[in-house]
Scaffold this motif. Structure first.
Motif, mmCIF file in Angstrom:
data_model
loop_
_atom_site.group_PDB
_atom_site.id
_atom_site.type_symbol
_atom_site.label_atom_id
_atom_site.label_comp_id
_atom_site.label_asym_id
_atom_site.label_seq_id
_atom_site.Cartn_x
_atom_site.Cartn_y
_atom_site.Cartn_z
ATOM 1 N N PHE A 70 -11.630 4.407 -5.485
ATOM 2 C CA PHE A 70 -10.094 4.680 -6.123
ATOM 3 C C PHE A 70 -9.134 5.974 -5.246
ATOM 4 O O PHE A 70 -7.785 6.263 -5.890
ATOM 5 C CB PHE A 70 -10.139 4.746 -7.185
ATOM 6 N N ILE A 130 -7.877 4.632 -2.412
ATOM 7 C CA ILE A 130 -6.175 3.658 -2.973
ATOM 8 C C ILE A 130 -5.653 4.284 -3.513
ATOM 9 O O ILE A 130 -3.984 4.362 -2.790
ATOM 10 C CB ILE A 130 -7.226 2.550 -3.975
ATOM 11 N N GLY A 131 -5.441 5.762 -4.089
ATOM 12 C CA GLY A 131 -4.636 6.393 -4.287
ATOM 13 C C GLY A 131 -3.646 6.783 -3.290
ATOM 14 O O GLY A 131 -2.350 7.407 -3.675
ATOM 15 N N ARG A 146 -0.746 7.374 -6.334
ATOM 16 C CA ARG A 146 -1.428 8.420 -7.766
ATOM 17 C C ARG A 146 -1.369 7.837 -9.053
ATOM 18 O O ARG A 146 -2.104 8.313 -9.817
ATOM 19 C CB ARG A 146 -2.009 9.363 -6.573
ATOM 20 N N LEU A 155 -1.923 4.786 -9.930
ATOM 21 C CA LEU A 155 -3.512 4.077 -10.921
ATOM 22 C C LEU A 155 -3.697 5.685 -12.022
ATOM 23 O O LEU A 155 -4.702 4.690 -12.869
ATOM 24 C CB LEU A 155 -3.671 4.649 -9.525
ATOM 25 N N GLY A 198 -5.668 3.162 -15.065
ATOM 26 C CA GLY A 198 -6.454 3.469 -15.415
ATOM 27 C C GLY A 198 -6.813 4.296 -16.887
ATOM 28 O O GLY A 198 -7.450 3.924 -17.362
ATOM 29 N N ALA A 241 -12.457 3.011 -15.392
ATOM 30 C CA ALA A 241 -11.534 3.447 -15.252
ATOM 31 C C ALA A 241 -11.340 4.514 -15.282
ATOM 32 O O ALA A 241 -10.680 5.147 -14.237
ATOM 33 C CB ALA A 241 -11.164 3.059 -17.210
ATOM 34 N N SER A 243 -12.965 6.595 -12.594
ATOM 35 C CA SER A 243 -13.152 6.932 -11.480
ATOM 36 C C SER A 243 -11.572 6.857 -10.540
ATOM 37 O O SER A 243 -11.503 7.191 -9.304
ATOM 38 C CB SER A 243 -13.649 5.973 -10.370
ATOM 39 N N THR A 244 -10.069 5.982 -11.579
ATOM 40 C CA THR A 244 -9.397 5.949 -11.100
ATOM 41 C C THR A 244 -8.425 7.184 -11.172
ATOM 42 O O THR A 244 -7.321 8.157 -10.739
ATOM 43 C CB THR A 244 -8.570 4.710 -11.717
ATOM 44 N N LEU A 245 -8.900 8.171 -12.569
ATOM 45 C CA LEU A 245 -8.215 8.745 -12.981
ATOM 46 C C LEU A 245 -8.263 10.795 -12.385
ATOM 47 O O LEU A 245 -7.214 11.803 -11.971
ATOM 48 C CB LEU A 245 -8.613 9.593 -14.462
ATOM 49 N N SER A 251 -7.013 11.058 -8.404
ATOM 50 C CA SER A 251 -5.723 11.230 -8.799
ATOM 51 C C SER A 251 -5.096 12.230 -9.523
ATOM 52 O O SER A 251 -3.866 13.056 -9.081
ATOM 53 C CB SER A 251 -4.738 9.065 -9.649
ATOM 54 N N ALA A 283 -11.771 13.805 -4.818
ATOM 55 C CA ALA A 283 -13.024 12.129 -5.761
ATOM 56 C C ALA A 283 -14.516 12.634 -5.039
ATOM 57 O O ALA A 283 -15.452 12.245 -5.509
ATOM 58 C CB ALA A 283 -12.688 10.893 -4.387
#
Length: 507
Positions: free
Chosen positions: A71, A74-75, A80, A83, A87, A117, A119-121, A124, A399
């Motif tokens: 993620f 991806i961000g 970001r 995401l 998330g 969720a 892991s997306t926060l 980013s 990350a």
């Protein structure tokens, strides 16, 4: 680099943006530890097996840790803020589902959703933070506050859980997330502009699958072997997981746009810093969980009393995290990293005198001494990772730093917790695979209860001693391998993130 921020945003907006970001950061960290004191209550309500109880605790950390790098990439590529918003929404849904889960299986599933969720926060949020604060010194201070919030979340999780459980049922430890998520969803679009980096390439789905699957299979094998002994299924799962992780690492070296940039680990300081993100969190999560059971199930303390005993260590950890960036400017990263590992090692050794009849003083002393090392770990890792790469890679570098924290948190419970479970299984009365499971059996003789408690304390000692030895070894390694000046070089207004390796200063 950014769609809306071609210049540094006004200072007030930047700090308000930081305040908004800290909400979900605090929650993601807090939910990694909030169940440590709540597990006895969860066990009474849902009666999970020993294996299910460990998965309830650590599936969250593995879901976060195994997907953070994906993620982050991806961000970096697609935006970001989008995401972050997605998330946060899913995190809220997962929290509500966990609060009302009627079975252990559904609670594990809800915790896994929360982990995805989460892991997306984190990556980013750290990347948006780097964009908000363009000035290197302000950015270092902001990342210090970010790290302090992350540390505070881990530290206060058991305390918040204890306070809530004094008045409400166990599901309240998840519902507390919802107001914070709601505030974030309202204010984030206003204060945080979209930040999309120019990093090329697609995210390699196969790399995501092999890294996440490899981690889960490896730990599944280790956990089952410790809890139930060696058999074909855990051995094969562990071997398959190890092979998957090896293949993942080899694949990253061949990809033009790898999911994880292993070239960053050529820098000794970066490598030691990332290990410093993993190992202290492993020690902290395992001992926090085991001592939570010790205080309640062995010493018989009320949950709120146990939570308050964790408060001094939490304060020391948080304060250390805040002041570390300032101190590092004077003493250098080498000294900070060495101090981190020796402090944690010393603190863990203070758990060895605890017995089935008493040990709260030793417990408090342990959390205070080790808290210094834990605080340094949180503060140094994030700043080192973000400062080591170009801005367009900030999400991915952040990350890696957060992955080391989350994987450490999960591995601590899985590996050190499994070590304690193995000792209990060998020395315990053999009536149930866990202390709480044994104590819930009716009509136990006092000698059986005492034997079970003694076996659990022996397992706690084994886990603490093993973690302490690992920290001593890494402290010695840092002392011998990280050479050169101990304070940053360069102009007075240079960023404080310079890395010193063998006398060479690396920005």
């Amino acid at each position: 680099m950014s769609e809306q921020h071609t210049h540094n945003p006004p200072a007030r907006r930047a700090w308000l943006g930081l305040l908004v970001i800290l909400g979900p950061v605090l929650l993601v960290a807090m939910d990694g530890s909030i169940l440590f004191l709540a597990m006895p209550r969860v066990s009474q309500a849902l009666t999970p097996t020993a294996d299910q109880a460990l998965w309830i605790l650590d599936i969250y950390g593995f879901a976060v840790g195994s997907l953070l790098i994906a993620f982050g990439g991806i961000g970096d590529r697609y935006g970001r803020l989008k995401l972050l918003m997605l998330g946060a929404t899913v995190f809220g849904i997962g929290s509500a589902a966990a609060a009302f889960a009627p079975t252990p299986e559904l609670l594990i599933a809800a915790r896994a959703l929360m982990g995805v969720a989460g892991s997306t926060l984190l990556p980013s949020a750290l990347a948006v933070l780097s964009e908000l604060f363009g000035d290197p010194r302000r950015r270092a201070r902001a990342i210090g506050v970010f790290a302090a919030a992350f540390a505070a979340g881990f530290a206060i999780g058991p305390i918040v859980g204890g306070v809530l459980l004094e008045r409400f049922w166990w599901g309240s430890v998840f519902l507390v997330n919802l107001p914070v998520i709601a505030l974030f969803l309202v204010f984030a679009p206003v204060l945080l502009g979209e930040v999309r980096a120019t990093r090329p390439g697609r995210v390699d789905a196969l790399s995501v699958a092999t890294s996440a699957g490899g981690l889960l299979l490896t730990v599944y094998g280790l956990k089952h072997a410790a809890a139930e002994g060696l058999s074909a299924v855990p051995v094969l799962a562990g071997l398959a997981g190890a092979a998957s992780l090896t293949w993942f690492a080899l694949r990253q070296r061949r990809l033009e746009h790898p999911l994880m940039d292993f070239s960053l680990f050529r820098d000794r300081v970066f490598t030691v810093a990332v290990i410093t993100g993993l190992l202290p969190l492993a020690a902290w999560s395992a001992t926090a969980y085991l001592t939570g059971v010790y205080l309640q199930s062995v010493l018989g303390l009320p949950v709120l009393h146990a939570a308050l005993l964790a408060l001094p260590g939490a304060v020391v950890l948080t304060v250390t995290c805040v002041v570390t960036p300032i101190v590092v400017d004077r003493v250098g990263r080498r000294t900070a990293l060495i101090t981190c590992h020796f402090s944690v090692a010393a603190g863990l050794l203070l758990l060895l005198p605890v017995t089935i009849t008493g040990g709260t003083g030793w417990y408090v002393a342990s959390t205070v001494v080790a808290g210094v090392g834990y605080g340094i770990s949180f503060a140094v890792v994030a700043d080192t990772a973000v400062g080591a790469v170009p801005a367009e890679r900030a999400g991915s570098a952040g990350a890696i730093a957060e992955t080391s924290n989350e994987i450490g948190n999960a591995l601590g419970i899985a590996l050190l917790g499994s070590l304690a479970a193995l000792v209990f299984r060998i020395q315990g009365p053999g009536l149930a695979p866990t202390l709480d499971g044994t104590l819930q059996l009716p009509g136990l003789a006092p000698s059986v209860v005492e034997g079970a408690e003694s076996a659990f304390v022996t397992g706690l000692h084994a886990a603490a001693a093993a973690a302490s030895l690992l920290h001593l070894a890494l402290g010695v390694l840092a002392l011998r391998r990280l050479t050169g000046p101990t304070t940053p070089k360069g102009p007075a207004d240079a960023p404080s993130r310079d890395l010193v390796v063998g006398g060479e200063v690396r920005g």
